[in-house]
Write an enzyme that holds these catalytic residues in place. Structure first.
Site, PDB file in Angstrom:
ATOM      1  N   SER A 162      34.123  20.815  12.701  1.00  0.00           N
ATOM      2  CA  SER A 162      34.062  22.084  13.424  1.00  0.00           C
ATOM      3  C   SER A 162      34.675  23.207  12.597  1.00  0.00           C
ATOM      4  O   SER A 162      34.133  24.322  12.519  1.00  0.00           O
ATOM      5  CB  SER A 162      34.808  21.965  14.758  1.00  0.00           C
ATOM      6  OG  SER A 162      34.205  21.012  15.607  1.00  0.00           O
ATOM      7  N   ALA A 174      29.751  22.301  16.999  1.00  0.00           N
ATOM      8  CA  ALA A 174      31.150  22.536  16.656  1.00  0.00           C
ATOM      9  C   ALA A 174      31.933  22.794  17.942  1.00  0.00           C
ATOM     10  O   ALA A 174      31.449  23.470  18.845  1.00  0.00           O
ATOM     11  CB  ALA A 174      31.273  23.740  15.719  1.00  0.00           C
ATOM     12  N   LYS A 175      33.124  22.241  18.024  1.00  0.00           N
ATOM     13  CA  LYS A 175      33.952  22.399  19.219  1.00  0.00           C
ATOM     14  C   LYS A 175      34.831  23.639  19.032  1.00  0.00           C
ATOM     15  O   LYS A 175      36.033  23.552  18.755  1.00  0.00           O
ATOM     16  CB  LYS A 175      34.778  21.135  19.452  1.00  0.00           C
ATOM     17  CG  LYS A 175      35.342  20.985  20.862  1.00  0.00           C
ATOM     18  CD  LYS A 175      35.986  19.619  21.018  1.00  0.00           C
ATOM     19  CE  LYS A 175      36.648  19.452  22.374  1.00  0.00           C
ATOM     20  NZ  LYS A 175      35.686  19.352  23.482  1.00  0.00           N
ATOM     21  N   GLY A 176      34.199  24.800  19.155  1.00  0.00           N
ATOM     22  CA  GLY A 176      34.871  26.066  18.931  1.00  0.00           C
ATOM     23  C   GLY A 176      35.432  26.635  20.216  1.00  0.00           C
ATOM     24  O   GLY A 176      34.814  26.526  21.276  1.00  0.00           O
ATOM     25  N   TYR A 189      33.628  27.989  24.569  1.00  0.00           N
ATOM     26  CA  TYR A 189      33.995  27.553  25.913  1.00  0.00           C
ATOM     27  C   TYR A 189      34.104  28.698  26.915  1.00  0.00           C
ATOM     28  O   TYR A 189      34.376  28.447  28.100  1.00  0.00           O
ATOM     29  CB  TYR A 189      35.274  26.711  25.850  1.00  0.00           C
ATOM     30  CG  TYR A 189      34.949  25.293  25.411  1.00  0.00           C
ATOM     31  CD1 TYR A 189      34.856  24.263  26.329  1.00  0.00           C
ATOM     32  CD2 TYR A 189      34.651  25.009  24.087  1.00  0.00           C
ATOM     33  CE1 TYR A 189      34.515  22.985  25.944  1.00  0.00           C
ATOM     34  CE2 TYR A 189      34.302  23.733  23.682  1.00  0.00           C
ATOM     35  CZ  TYR A 189      34.229  22.719  24.615  1.00  0.00           C
ATOM     36  OH  TYR A 189      33.860  21.449  24.228  1.00  0.00           O
TER      37      TYR A 189
END
Length: 315
Positions: free
Chosen positions: A64, A158-160, A164
């Protein structure tokens, strides 16, 4: 779910007291959501606490960060060791770990180049994300009016942190209508995922889940379920799922580090199957929870024991 404060947080290579783990209000991340993060669980096994799929979570964290051009000044092994020692120092036998990489204080503006890259890790007790009885009885969810982002807009894989904001809108809308969770569609109208979970449906004994092209996060619990299902001889298909297919599924469940494997009892007030946890969901849950509790052999090497803490710098 409210946070339970523990004693220590790891920040940029040092352990600091929870209340001293602070950033400046003008840090780049505050204005622009310029962070990447992970969420993983510590499980209380019969052999003591252990981190679940630690290396896989750290690998995704680095992937990420790569997408967002954030150079982490620690190796994956250093991050892994920090997580394990933090869990030990905080006495967390069963809980949650939140590593986060973010652009800190130094510049403001869309161009983040001059902002420093900071890294922090928290570890604290945490219960069932969707409620104590959700694992057995399932939850009631709705389809959200908010779609997941279109391809080539924001990187869904990607865990951005900024990603969220979309999840928050989905969750807020669902809760405002009395549901535990919302399911988003992708830009093409196919089923994508929940606000913070991947989704599976069961139809005539086959497990079906959306592809990465439907703007989903490559979930580690999702991958766990696919591997367990394959071992059980359950056919798994990754394909585009129309919204209406969910309504006549035999079973539907959510997966994620927070949600673990949570059955869905109804969608938009339409019962799924019998309106209760289905047999395949139950079978997968049993295999998963037996592994993370240490009741069955960890042949995949998914559990990393939490060791005794070593001495490190404290400020």
């Amino acid at each position: 779910m409210l946070l339970t404060k523990t004693e220590w947080i790891w920040m940029n290579g040092e352990f600091v007291k929870w209340d001293d783990a602070r950033i400046h209000v003008m840090s780049h991340v505050v204005s622009y959501g310029s962070s990447v993060f992970e969420g993983m669980r510590i499980y209380k096994t019969v052999n003591g606490p252990a981190a679940f799929r630690l290396a896989d979570h750290t690998e995704r964290l680095f992937n990420s960060a790569k997408v967002y051009r954030m150079k982490i000044n620690f190796t994956p092994a250093q991050i892994d060791n920090a997580i394990l020692e933090l869990a030990s120092r905080n006495g967390v036998e069963e809980g949650y770990v939140r590593p986060i990489v973010f652009r800190g204080y130094g510049t403001l503006g869309v161009d983040p180049t001059a902002a420093p890259i900071d890294v922090a890790i928290a570890c604290y007790p945490w219960g069932r994300y969707l409620g104590d009885d959700a694992i057995e009885n399932g939850v009631s969810v709705c389809f959200s009016s908010w779609n997941r982002m279109a391809p080539n807009t924001i990187p869904a894989m990607a865990k951005g942190g900024g990603n969220y904001l979309n999840s928050a809108l989905i969750k807020l809308e669902a809760r405002s209508h009395g549901y535990a969770e919302g399911i988003a569609l992708d830009v093409y109208g196919h089923v994508s995922e929940g606000s913070g979970e991947n989704i599976f449906m069961v139809r005539k004994g086959t497990l079906i889940t959306p592809t990465f092209a439907s703007s989903i996060l490559p979930g580690i619990t999702r991958n766990t379920v696919i591997r367990l299902a394959d071992e059980m001889g359950i056919k798994v298909i990754e394909e585009n799922i129309p919204r209406e297919a969910i309504y006549f599924a035999d079973e539907v469940f959510l997966t994620g580090s927070a949600a673990e494997i949570t059955p869905i009892a109804q969608v938009d007030n339409i019962p799924i199957g019998s309106g209760k946890r289905g047999p395949i969901t139950h079978q997968l849950q049993s295999a998963f929870f037996d592994i993370v509790a240490g009741k069955t052999a960890d042949k995949y090497g998914w559990l990393t024991p939490v060791p005794k803490p070593a001495k490190v710098a404290v400020r």
